[in-house]
Motif scaffolding. Structure first.
Motif, PDB file in Angstrom:
ATOM      1  N   GLY A  43     -29.498 -31.875 -30.337  1.00  0.00           N
ATOM      2  CA  GLY A  43     -29.973 -30.605 -30.869  1.00  0.00           C
ATOM      3  C   GLY A  43     -29.207 -30.052 -32.056  1.00  0.00           C
ATOM      4  O   GLY A  43     -29.509 -28.957 -32.534  1.00  0.00           O
ATOM      5  N   ALA A  44     -28.206 -30.788 -32.560  1.00  0.00           N
ATOM      6  CA  ALA A  44     -27.421 -30.283 -33.702  1.00  0.00           C
ATOM      7  C   ALA A  44     -28.245 -30.282 -34.988  1.00  0.00           C
ATOM      8  O   ALA A  44     -27.910 -29.588 -35.953  1.00  0.00           O
ATOM      9  CB  ALA A  44     -26.157 -31.111 -33.881  1.00  0.00           C
ATOM     10  N   GLY A  45     -29.323 -31.089 -35.001  1.00  0.00           N
ATOM     11  CA  GLY A  45     -30.201 -31.070 -36.170  1.00  0.00           C
ATOM     12  C   GLY A  45     -30.258 -32.376 -36.947  1.00  0.00           C
ATOM     13  O   GLY A  45     -30.631 -32.390 -38.123  1.00  0.00           O
ATOM     14  N   LYS A  46     -29.971 -33.486 -36.295  1.00  0.00           N
ATOM     15  CA  LYS A  46     -29.997 -34.786 -36.981  1.00  0.00           C
ATOM     16  C   LYS A  46     -31.385 -35.088 -37.549  1.00  0.00           C
ATOM     17  O   LYS A  46     -31.526 -35.481 -38.708  1.00  0.00           O
ATOM     18  CB  LYS A  46     -29.584 -35.921 -36.022  1.00  0.00           C
ATOM     19  CG  LYS A  46     -28.161 -35.830 -35.512  1.00  0.00           C
ATOM     20  CD  LYS A  46     -27.822 -36.957 -34.548  1.00  0.00           C
ATOM     21  CE  LYS A  46     -28.632 -36.976 -33.271  1.00  0.00           C
ATOM     22  NZ  LYS A  46     -28.532 -35.763 -32.440  1.00  0.00           N
ATOM     23  N   THR A  47     -32.397 -34.929 -36.724  1.00  0.00           N
ATOM     24  CA  THR A  47     -33.753 -35.266 -37.162  1.00  0.00           C
ATOM     25  C   THR A  47     -34.204 -34.331 -38.293  1.00  0.00           C
ATOM     26  O   THR A  47     -34.790 -34.775 -39.287  1.00  0.00           O
ATOM     27  CB  THR A  47     -34.749 -35.189 -35.989  1.00  0.00           C
ATOM     28  OG1 THR A  47     -34.231 -35.946 -34.895  1.00  0.00           O
ATOM     29  CG2 THR A  47     -36.098 -35.764 -36.385  1.00  0.00           C
ATOM     30  N   GLU A  48     -33.887 -33.050 -38.140  1.00  0.00           N
ATOM     31  CA  GLU A  48     -34.277 -32.070 -39.164  1.00  0.00           C
ATOM     32  C   GLU A  48     -33.583 -32.381 -40.497  1.00  0.00           C
ATOM     33  O   GLU A  48     -34.210 -32.346 -41.558  1.00  0.00           O
ATOM     34  CB  GLU A  48     -33.901 -30.661 -38.665  1.00  0.00           C
ATOM     35  CG  GLU A  48     -34.691 -29.536 -39.279  1.00  0.00           C
ATOM     36  CD  GLU A  48     -36.190 -29.636 -38.999  1.00  0.00           C
ATOM     37  OE1 GLU A  48     -36.578 -30.203 -37.964  1.00  0.00           O
ATOM     38  OE2 GLU A  48     -36.957 -29.147 -39.840  1.00  0.00           O
ATOM     39  N   LEU A  49     -32.304 -32.701 -40.429  1.00  0.00           N
ATOM     40  CA  LEU A  49     -31.555 -33.038 -41.652  1.00  0.00           C
ATOM     41  C   LEU A  49     -32.138 -34.300 -42.291  1.00  0.00           C
ATOM     42  O   LEU A  49     -32.317 -34.375 -43.508  1.00  0.00           O
ATOM     43  CB  LEU A  49     -30.070 -33.252 -41.331  1.00  0.00           C
ATOM     44  CG  LEU A  49     -29.202 -33.605 -42.547  1.00  0.00           C
ATOM     45  CD1 LEU A  49     -28.984 -32.379 -43.438  1.00  0.00           C
ATOM     46  CD2 LEU A  49     -27.845 -34.173 -42.128  1.00  0.00           C
ATOM     47  N   LEU A  50     -32.454 -35.279 -41.470  1.00  0.00           N
ATOM     48  CA  LEU A  50     -33.003 -36.532 -42.000  1.00  0.00           C
ATOM     49  C   LEU A  50     -34.387 -36.325 -42.608  1.00  0.00           C
ATOM     50  O   LEU A  50     -34.721 -36.925 -43.632  1.00  0.00           O
ATOM     51  CB  LEU A  50     -33.070 -37.598 -40.901  1.00  0.00           C
ATOM     52  CG  LEU A  50     -31.736 -38.242 -40.552  1.00  0.00           C
ATOM     53  CD1 LEU A  50     -31.928 -39.369 -39.549  1.00  0.00           C
ATOM     54  CD2 LEU A  50     -31.063 -38.793 -41.820  1.00  0.00           C
ATOM     55  N   ARG A  51     -35.183 -35.493 -41.967  1.00  0.00           N
ATOM     56  CA  ARG A  51     -36.524 -35.203 -42.481  1.00  0.00           C
ATOM     57  C   ARG A  51     -36.433 -34.699 -43.925  1.00  0.00           C
ATOM     58  O   ARG A  51     -37.112 -35.183 -44.818  1.00  0.00           O
ATOM     59  CB  ARG A  51     -37.146 -34.095 -41.627  1.00  0.00           C
ATOM     60  CG  ARG A  51     -38.510 -34.418 -41.078  1.00  0.00           C
ATOM     61  CD  ARG A  51     -38.759 -33.568 -39.859  1.00  0.00           C
ATOM     62  NE  ARG A  51     -38.818 -32.151 -40.183  1.00  0.00           N
ATOM     63  CZ  ARG A  51     -39.968 -31.473 -40.333  1.00  0.00           C
ATOM     64  NH1 ARG A  51     -41.111 -32.106 -40.231  1.00  0.00           N
ATOM     65  NH2 ARG A  51     -39.951 -30.197 -40.575  1.00  0.00           N
ATOM     66  N   ARG A  52     -35.571 -33.714 -44.112  1.00  0.00           N
ATOM     67  CA  ARG A  52     -35.436 -33.101 -45.426  1.00  0.00           C
ATOM     68  C   ARG A  52     -34.777 -34.072 -46.417  1.00  0.00           C
ATOM     69  O   ARG A  52     -35.166 -34.173 -47.571  1.00  0.00           O
ATOM     70  CB  ARG A  52     -34.603 -31.820 -45.311  1.00  0.00           C
ATOM     71  CG  ARG A  52     -34.783 -30.882 -46.440  1.00  0.00           C
ATOM     72  CD  ARG A  52     -34.034 -29.601 -46.169  1.00  0.00           C
ATOM     73  NE  ARG A  52     -34.843 -28.561 -45.568  1.00  0.00           N
ATOM     74  CZ  ARG A  52     -35.715 -27.800 -46.228  1.00  0.00           C
ATOM     75  NH1 ARG A  52     -35.905 -27.983 -47.521  1.00  0.00           N
ATOM     76  NH2 ARG A  52     -36.382 -26.856 -45.615  1.00  0.00           N
TER      77      ARG A  52
END
Ligand SMILES: Nc1nc2c(ncn2[C@@H]2O[C@H](COP(=O)(O)OP(=O)(O)O)[C@@H](O)[C@H]2O)c(=O)[nH]1
Ligand SMILES: [Mg+2]
Length: 222
Positions: A43-52
């Motif tokens: 939940g730290a935001g790996k997927t979100e960071l990678l998406r962007r």
């Protein structure tokens, strides 16, 4: 008798992984692919960071991603939205990715066509530290929601990281995160580590992070 045997078996597993990781590293080097292994708590935001990150890089480069989770294909779906190649690795009960899983996941891909490969590791602050995946850079994400003391509580993984990304800067104030203290704690465990402060959600701070990746890529391509 028992203790040395357990250690022997563990060493063997690590050696096998290290060998496979070296093979991967050689393949990536041959094709000039910059490889980043992203580690963090869930939940730290790996997927979100990678998406962007992948959406931006896609304008000029060809990025791809493999993403590890115990279950569900959700993350690969999110990462493929930008049109980039993305493959889910389901680990079942395993709390980290190993080199052979990455080898299998990318086996159908034409590596010659890729510039960047991102490996989203399983969300876990301990296990991924022991497993080399042939990456160039290991990126540790810490979200402002996790508490400033986490680097001190979980020093092993951060000790293996090349750079640290502090994510969710957009809500740092709301969750009363003392960001300078968090940075000091990161540096206490990993002196001199480069730190990027971003919001994967809003895009704030992404430029410095992207510049870093592009510089690493340029260096690798020589
Ligand atoms: N406010 C805020 N939420 C974020 C940010 N990055 C990710 N999130 C949210 O945090 C949750 C977990 O993100 P995810 O990318 O799935 O984390 P992962 O488990 O590390 O891959 C999701 O609800 C995201 O929308 C951010 O920078 N700011
Ligand atoms: Mg994820």
């Amino acid at each position: 008798m028992t203790k040395p045997r357990i250690l022997d078996v563990r060493k063997k597993i690590l050696n096998k992984n290290d060998q496979l990781a070296q093979d991967l590293r050689a393949d990536f080097a041959r094709h000039g692919i910059l490889v980043a292994n992203l580690v963090s708590s869930p939940g730290a935001g790996k997927t979100e960071l990678l998406r962007r990150t992948m959406a931006d890089l896609s304008q000029t480069f060809t990025p791809a991603a493999v993403t590890g989770d115990l279950a569900t294909e959700n993350d690969a779906g999110r990462l493929a939205e930008s049109g980039a190649l993305a493959k889910q690795i389901l680990t079942g009960t395993m709390c980290h990715l190993e080199a052979d899983m990455v080898t299998n996941a990318i086996s159908a891909w034409d590596l010659a066509a890729l510039d960047f490969l991102f490996i989203e590791n399983v969300g876990n602050l301990v296990c991924p530290g022991d497993f080399d995946l042939g990456e160039d850079v290991r990126v540790m994400l810490i979200a402002t929601t996790e508490g400033e003391d986490k680097p001190l509580k979980y020093p092993t993984l951060i000790n293996t990281a090349d750079v640290v990304v502090i994510n969710k800067m957009d809500i740092a104030e709301a969750v009363e995160c003392d960001v300078p203290l968090l940075e000091r704690n990161i540096h206490e465990v990993r002196p001199g580590a480069e730190i990027f402060k971003v919001s994967a959600k809003t895009g704030a701070g992404m430029d410095a992070w992207l510049d870093y990746l592009k510089a690493q890529f340029a260096e690798k391509r020589g």
